[in-house]
Design a protein around this motif. Sequence first.
Motif, mmCIF file in Angstrom:
data_model
loop_
_atom_site.group_PDB
_atom_site.id
_atom_site.type_symbol
_atom_site.label_atom_id
_atom_site.label_comp_id
_atom_site.label_asym_id
_atom_site.label_seq_id
_atom_site.Cartn_x
_atom_site.Cartn_y
_atom_site.Cartn_z
ATOM 1 N N VAL A 1 4.031 6.116 -2.768
ATOM 2 C CA VAL A 1 3.820 6.351 -1.333
ATOM 3 C C VAL A 1 4.944 5.756 -0.495
ATOM 4 O O VAL A 1 5.345 6.345 0.513
ATOM 5 N N ASP B 1 1.401 3.343 -7.738
ATOM 6 C CA ASP B 1 0.951 4.142 -6.594
ATOM 7 C C ASP B 1 1.645 3.704 -5.309
ATOM 8 O O ASP B 1 2.009 4.544 -4.474
ATOM 9 N N LEU C 1 0.035 1.930 3.378
ATOM 10 C CA LEU C 1 1.060 2.696 4.085
ATOM 11 C C LEU C 1 0.632 3.008 5.512
ATOM 12 O O LEU C 1 1.424 2.879 6.449
ATOM 13 N N LEU C 2 -0.624 3.396 5.709
ATOM 14 C CA LEU C 2 -1.108 3.679 7.065
ATOM 15 C C LEU C 2 -1.013 2.450 7.961
ATOM 16 O O LEU C 2 -0.624 2.543 9.122
ATOM 17 N N ARG D 1 2.625 1.897 8.854
ATOM 18 C CA ARG D 1 3.025 2.860 9.879
ATOM 19 C C ARG D 1 2.458 2.492 11.240
ATOM 20 O O ARG D 1 3.127 2.653 12.252
ATOM 21 N N ARG E 1 -4.978 4.809 -5.579
ATOM 22 C CA ARG E 1 -4.238 5.730 -4.711
ATOM 23 C C ARG E 1 -4.661 5.534 -3.259
ATOM 24 O O ARG E 1 -3.830 5.515 -2.351
ATOM 25 N N ASP E 2 -5.968 5.364 -3.035
ATOM 26 C CA ASP E 2 -6.465 5.140 -1.679
ATOM 27 C C ASP E 2 -5.954 3.827 -1.104
ATOM 28 O O ASP E 2 -5.591 3.751 0.074
ATOM 29 N N GLY F 1 2.259 13.055 11.078
ATOM 30 C CA GLY F 1 2.653 12.430 9.837
ATOM 31 C C GLY F 1 4.134 12.114 9.785
ATOM 32 O O GLY F 1 4.625 11.630 8.788
ATOM 33 N N GLN G 1 -2.388 4.295 -0.023
ATOM 34 C CA GLN G 1 -2.333 5.065 1.220
ATOM 35 C C GLN G 1 -2.760 4.217 2.421
ATOM 36 O O GLN G 1 -2.161 4.316 3.493
#
Length: 175
Positions: free
Chosen positions: A64, A60, A165-166, A169, A158-159, A35, A162
């Motif tokens: 994040v 949200d 963001l994933l 990344r 929220r999902d 992470g 995320q």
Amino acid sequence: MDRRGLGPWPFRSGQMALVLMLSLLLLACGFQLRGGTDVPPEMARTAITGLSAANPLFIDLQLVLNGAGVMLVPLGEATAELHIQDLRSGRRALSVGRNAQVSEYEIFTHLRYWVQGRGNDFQIPEQTLTLTRDYLFDPEGVLGQAEQEQRLRESMNRDLAQLILLRLRATAETP
């Protein structure tokens, strides 16, 4: 009650030595918690466009991205723009009971987004995300159903944040 050798710690000295030795072995082998991957450096100062600041998804995303070290700034000061478009959500009947009433619903949220560098060549092409959740409908508890649907929508936002963001990344990890 016999407290021989326990002292103030709940571990005996042999157990403590074993825990310490295992910790040192993990450190020596280079173990790190997952992470720690960051977003691309071009996104250090990012503007989110296509959503109002009051939109729950915007809030949200803000949480994040700030957690990932991204500073949200106005578009004029940004090094990258995260543009959200085609944000749609809705509800459809999944199943109907014997009495011709809906017994199960599916809610969905769909969006497209892209990232464009500002003053640099950074770019993430358009991506699409669609999330669905289903729930049983109880005609006796209509008020509770509305609250349940609202909680599911909040969870989906929220999902989505995320997942974005994933993907950001993952872009940072690819050469």
